[in-house]
Design a protein around this motif. Structure first.
Motif, PDB file in Angstrom:
ATOM      1  N   ALA A 322       0.817  -1.220   0.000  1.00 45.08           N
ATOM      2  CA  ALA A 322       0.000   0.000   0.000  1.00 45.08           C
ATOM      3  C   ALA A 322       0.849   1.267   0.000  1.00 45.08           C
ATOM      4  O   ALA A 322       0.327   2.351  -0.294  1.00 45.08           O
ATOM      5  N   LEU A 323       2.125   1.163   0.332  1.00 45.34           N
ATOM      6  CA  LEU A 323       2.980   2.352   0.347  1.00 45.34           C
ATOM      7  C   LEU A 323       3.326   2.777  -1.072  1.00 45.34           C
ATOM      8  O   LEU A 323       3.622   1.936  -1.931  1.00 45.34           O
ATOM      9  N   PRO A 324       3.307   4.048  -1.354  1.00 46.07           N
ATOM     10  CA  PRO A 324       3.692   4.516  -2.695  1.00 46.07           C
ATOM     11  C   PRO A 324       5.171   4.291  -2.943  1.00 46.07           C
ATOM     12  O   PRO A 324       5.991   4.238  -2.016  1.00 46.07           O
ATOM     13  N   LYS A 325       5.515   4.157  -4.203  1.00 51.64           N
ATOM     14  CA  LYS A 325       6.905   3.917  -4.583  1.00 51.64           C
ATOM     15  C   LYS A 325       7.824   5.052  -4.157  1.00 51.64           C
ATOM     16  O   LYS A 325       9.028   4.857  -3.941  1.00 51.64           O
ATOM     17  N   GLY A 326       7.248   6.226  -4.006  1.00 46.53           N
ATOM     18  CA  GLY A 326       8.061   7.373  -3.616  1.00 46.53           C
ATOM     19  C   GLY A 326       8.712   7.211  -2.253  1.00 46.53           C
ATOM     20  O   GLY A 326       9.770   7.805  -1.995  1.00 46.53           O
ATOM     21  N   GLN A 327       8.111   6.419  -1.353  1.00 43.06           N
ATOM     22  CA  GLN A 327       8.718   6.206  -0.038  1.00 43.06           C
ATOM     23  C   GLN A 327      10.024   5.423  -0.171  1.00 43.06           C
ATOM     24  O   GLN A 327      11.010   5.716   0.511  1.00 43.06           O
ATOM     25  N   TYR A 328      10.027   4.419  -1.037  1.00 46.19           N
ATOM     26  CA  TYR A 328      11.260   3.666  -1.265  1.00 46.19           C
ATOM     27  C   TYR A 328      12.308   4.551  -1.942  1.00 46.19           C
ATOM     28  O   TYR A 328      13.499   4.476  -1.620  1.00 46.19           O
ATOM     29  N   GLU A 329      11.860   5.378  -2.886  1.00 43.64           N
ATOM     30  CA  GLU A 329      12.806   6.263  -3.567  1.00 43.64           C
ATOM     31  C   GLU A 329      13.352   7.317  -2.617  1.00 43.64           C
ATOM     32  O   GLU A 329      14.523   7.715  -2.725  1.00 43.64           O
ATOM     33  N   ALA A 330      12.527   7.755  -1.658  1.00 39.37           N
ATOM     34  CA  ALA A 330      13.007   8.733  -0.676  1.00 39.37           C
ATOM     35  C   ALA A 330      14.104   8.125   0.195  1.00 39.37           C
ATOM     36  O   ALA A 330      15.095   8.789   0.523  1.00 39.37           O
ATOM     37  N   ALA A 331      13.934   6.852   0.571  1.00 37.82           N
ATOM     38  CA  ALA A 331      14.971   6.187   1.361  1.00 37.82           C
ATOM     39  C   ALA A 331      16.265   6.063   0.564  1.00 37.82           C
ATOM     40  O   ALA A 331      17.364   6.263   1.105  1.00 37.82           O
ATOM     41  N   LEU A 347       8.890   0.216   7.241  1.00 41.55           N
ATOM     42  CA  LEU A 347       8.123  -0.593   8.193  1.00 41.55           C
ATOM     43  C   LEU A 347       7.241   0.218   9.135  1.00 41.55           C
ATOM     44  O   LEU A 347       6.113  -0.206   9.425  1.00 41.55           O
ATOM     45  N   PRO A 348       7.681   1.374   9.657  1.00 42.93           N
ATOM     46  CA  PRO A 348       6.762   2.140  10.505  1.00 42.93           C
ATOM     47  C   PRO A 348       5.454   2.493   9.808  1.00 42.93           C
ATOM     48  O   PRO A 348       4.375   2.413  10.416  1.00 42.93           O
ATOM     49  N   GLN A 349       5.510   2.865   8.537  1.00 46.07           N
ATOM     50  CA  GLN A 349       4.285   3.194   7.811  1.00 46.07           C
ATOM     51  C   GLN A 349       3.479   1.946   7.464  1.00 46.07           C
ATOM     52  O   GLN A 349       2.241   1.939   7.569  1.00 46.07           O
ATOM     53  N   ALA A 350       4.168   0.874   7.073  1.00 42.70           N
ATOM     54  CA  ALA A 350       3.461  -0.359   6.718  1.00 42.70           C
ATOM     55  C   ALA A 350       2.767  -0.965   7.931  1.00 42.70           C
ATOM     56  O   ALA A 350       1.647  -1.479   7.829  1.00 42.70           O
ATOM     57  N   LEU A 351       3.415  -0.923   9.087  1.00 37.19           N
ATOM     58  CA  LEU A 351       2.808  -1.484  10.292  1.00 37.19           C
ATOM     59  C   LEU A 351       1.597  -0.676  10.738  1.00 37.19           C
ATOM     60  O   LEU A 351       0.627  -1.238  11.259  1.00 37.19           O
ATOM     61  N   LYS A 352       1.638   0.651  10.558  1.00 34.89           N
ATOM     62  CA  LYS A 352       0.468   1.466  10.899  1.00 34.89           C
ATOM     63  C   LYS A 352      -0.724   1.081  10.034  1.00 34.89           C
ATOM     64  O   LYS A 352      -1.844   0.961  10.521  1.00 34.89           O
ATOM     65  N   ILE A 353      -0.480   0.880   8.763  1.00 34.37           N
ATOM     66  CA  ILE A 353      -1.566   0.480   7.871  1.00 34.37           C
ATOM     67  C   ILE A 353      -2.090  -0.908   8.230  1.00 34.37           C
ATOM     68  O   ILE A 353      -3.285  -1.196   8.089  1.00 34.37           O
ATOM     69  N   SER A 354      -1.212  -1.762   8.727  1.00 33.80           N
ATOM     70  CA  SER A 354      -1.564  -3.171   8.974  1.00 33.80           C
ATOM     71  C   SER A 354      -2.154  -3.417  10.352  1.00 33.80           C
ATOM     72  O   SER A 354      -2.426  -4.579  10.688  1.00 33.80           O
ATOM     73  N   ILE A 355      -2.329  -2.390  11.161  1.00 38.57           N
ATOM     74  CA  ILE A 355      -2.797  -2.593  12.534  1.00 38.57           C
ATOM     75  C   ILE A 355      -4.115  -3.367  12.584  1.00 38.57           C
ATOM     76  O   ILE A 355      -4.232  -4.350  13.340  1.00 38.57           O
ATOM     77  N   PRO A 356      -5.162  -3.004  11.834  1.00 41.09           N
ATOM     78  CA  PRO A 356      -6.415  -3.781  11.928  1.00 41.09           C
ATOM     79  C   PRO A 356      -6.237  -5.247  11.576  1.00 41.09           C
ATOM     80  O   PRO A 356      -6.793  -6.120  12.244  1.00 41.09           O
TER      81      PRO A 356
END
Length: 432
Positions: A322-331, A347-356
């Motif tokens: 679900a994370l946009p490709k721009g997050q990987y490019e920013a890293a 992972l911090p953003q992916a885990l927030k999305i995956s909480i439910p």
């Protein structure tokens, strides 16, 4: 021209009119009831039907609870006290509470040990669940698994100390090699920790016959809701990091790592949990050397953790996708290597999305711990179906026992659900 016609400037009020109170139908409980229960003919009909069913349920449940008997020693005495009056025989709870919570073989003089471990669980989990607390409390969180093991199982204190030493050695090995390769550091940490535990096992066996501070309790004596809490807490705690590794491995560019993770996830997700439990109980012993003893609870923990890790891996993989490709490019633009990018950005953003999804797996996993009753482990449901209902004193008591079991599981699962909702609001996972 008269004076009335000479007035050419309209009157202008110099003060504001005081606000009028809102209409009664547009405020308070009346507004909520009108909008949520009687907003249309369909909702009105459903509300009336629901009220009727709630009334019928209350007329049966309330007398059964209020007229319940709590102080008899058998079902026959309870029925004599009721004499045909509707009421529950809750005396089975007061008579067998210790078996429901701790099993029928755990020594009663040691009940304080798992009770203390349960209380300390909240202190250990607090710094992880509520991140506003001081980070120094995480030291106790790291020590808690070894303290809880020693409290519940007892025995020599060298066993948890050597297990802790294995993790410490593995951590330093990981820090030594992670700069060269993340995979090498991770593999080296596992090997170092395993060798430390293996060598420490000889030391534990050498002093096992000596006096210890806490009397050892074998795993076969564990039972009741205590066993469900042990399995649920340990398996949920272990399945999350393993699920993260599997999700990352499935997206790896290394074909061997990727296909190992894919085969593992798809195989585990395609097999019922009860099949894995039978494997842990019967089949796994055939793959061990003759005379090798492998604790049944440990075998069950391994299988349940594998099962939950596969599902959590798919949940986290959805968060990563679900994370946009721009997050990987920013890293990449910041010059971060793979471990740093995953730890600090992805992972911090992916885990927030995956909480439910993670919470859904955790709740389902905790309820699935009752399946261990089919392999002759006397958890809460196993105690009810086995020793309690098999006794002549309480044979025939069903609603009271299973309602008590349902209440305990509801309290734990509802607490997990409420915490997840609070965490979602705190982290604003809906991006509002």
């Amino acid at each position: 021209m008269s004076d009335t016609h000479a007035q050419t400037v309209a009157f202008v009020r110099e003060t504001q009119i005081p606000p009028a109170p809102p209409p009664t139908m547009e405020t308070g409980a009346i507004k909520w009831v009108r909008e949520n229960l009687f907003s249309g003919w369909a909702n009105t009909l459903l509300t009336l039907v629901s009220i009727y069913f709630i009334y019928q349920l209350a007329t049966f449940v309330l007398p059964w609870v209020l007229n319940g008997v709590w102080n008899t020693s058998s079902l026959s005495e309870c029925r004599d006290v009721l004499q045909g009056v509707t009421g529950g025989c809750f005396s089975v709870l007061t008579d067998r509470w210790n078996q429901l919570l701790f099993g029928f073989q755990y020594p009663s003089e040691f009940y304080w040990r798992p009770s203390l471990a349960f209380v300390l669980l909240f202190l250990a989990a607090a710094p992880v669940l509520f991140f506003d607390l001081p980070r120094k409390l995480l030291i106790f969180t790291g020590l808690y698994p070894f303290i809880a093991y020693w409290l519940i199982w007892g025995g020599t204190i060298l066993a948890p100390i050597l297990a802790l030493l294995g993790f410490v050695v593995g951590y330093f090995v990981f820090q030594r090699f992670v700069k060269e390769s993340f995979a090498m550091g991770f593999f080296g940490a596992i090997v170092a920790a395993f060798l430390t535990w293996w060598l420490g096992g000889y030391v534990v066996d050498a002093v096992a016959s000596e006096d210890t501070l806490l009397t050892a309790v074998p795993s076969r004596d564990m039972g009741g809701f205590m066993l469900n809490m042990i399995l649920g807490t340990v398996c949920v705690s272990l399945s999350l990091p393993f699920g993260i590794l599997l999700a990352l491995g499935r997206q790896s560019d290394m074909p061997i790592i990727k296909w190992i993770c894919v085969v593992f996830i798809e195989f585990i997700r395609g097999v019922p949990l009860i099949t894995l439990l039978f494997v842990a109980n019967v089949v796994l012993a055939y793959f061990l050397p003759p005379g090798t003893t492998f604790d049944l609870i440990l075998r069950v923990i391994i299988m349940i953790t594998m099962f939950a890790s596969a599902y959590i891996a798919e949940v986290i993989r959805g968060g990563l996708a679900a994370l946009p490709k721009g997050q990987y490019e920013a890293a990449d633009s910041l010059g971060l290597d793979y471990p740093q990018a995953m730890r600090l950005i992805i992972l911090p953003q992916a885990l927030k999305i995956s909480i439910p999804g993670i919470v859904n797996v955790a709740v389902g996993l905790f309820k699935d711990t009752t399946l261990v009753s089919v392999i002759s482990m006397f958890d809460l449901v196993g105690m009810i179906r086995g020793p309690i209902l098999a006794s002549t004193d309480w044979n025939g008591v069903y609603w009271e026992l299973f309602s008590f079991a349902a209440l305990l599981f509801f309290i734990v699962c509802y607490g997990i659900s409420q915490y997840s909702q609070w965490l979602e609001r705190r982290l604003a996972t809906d991006h509002r």
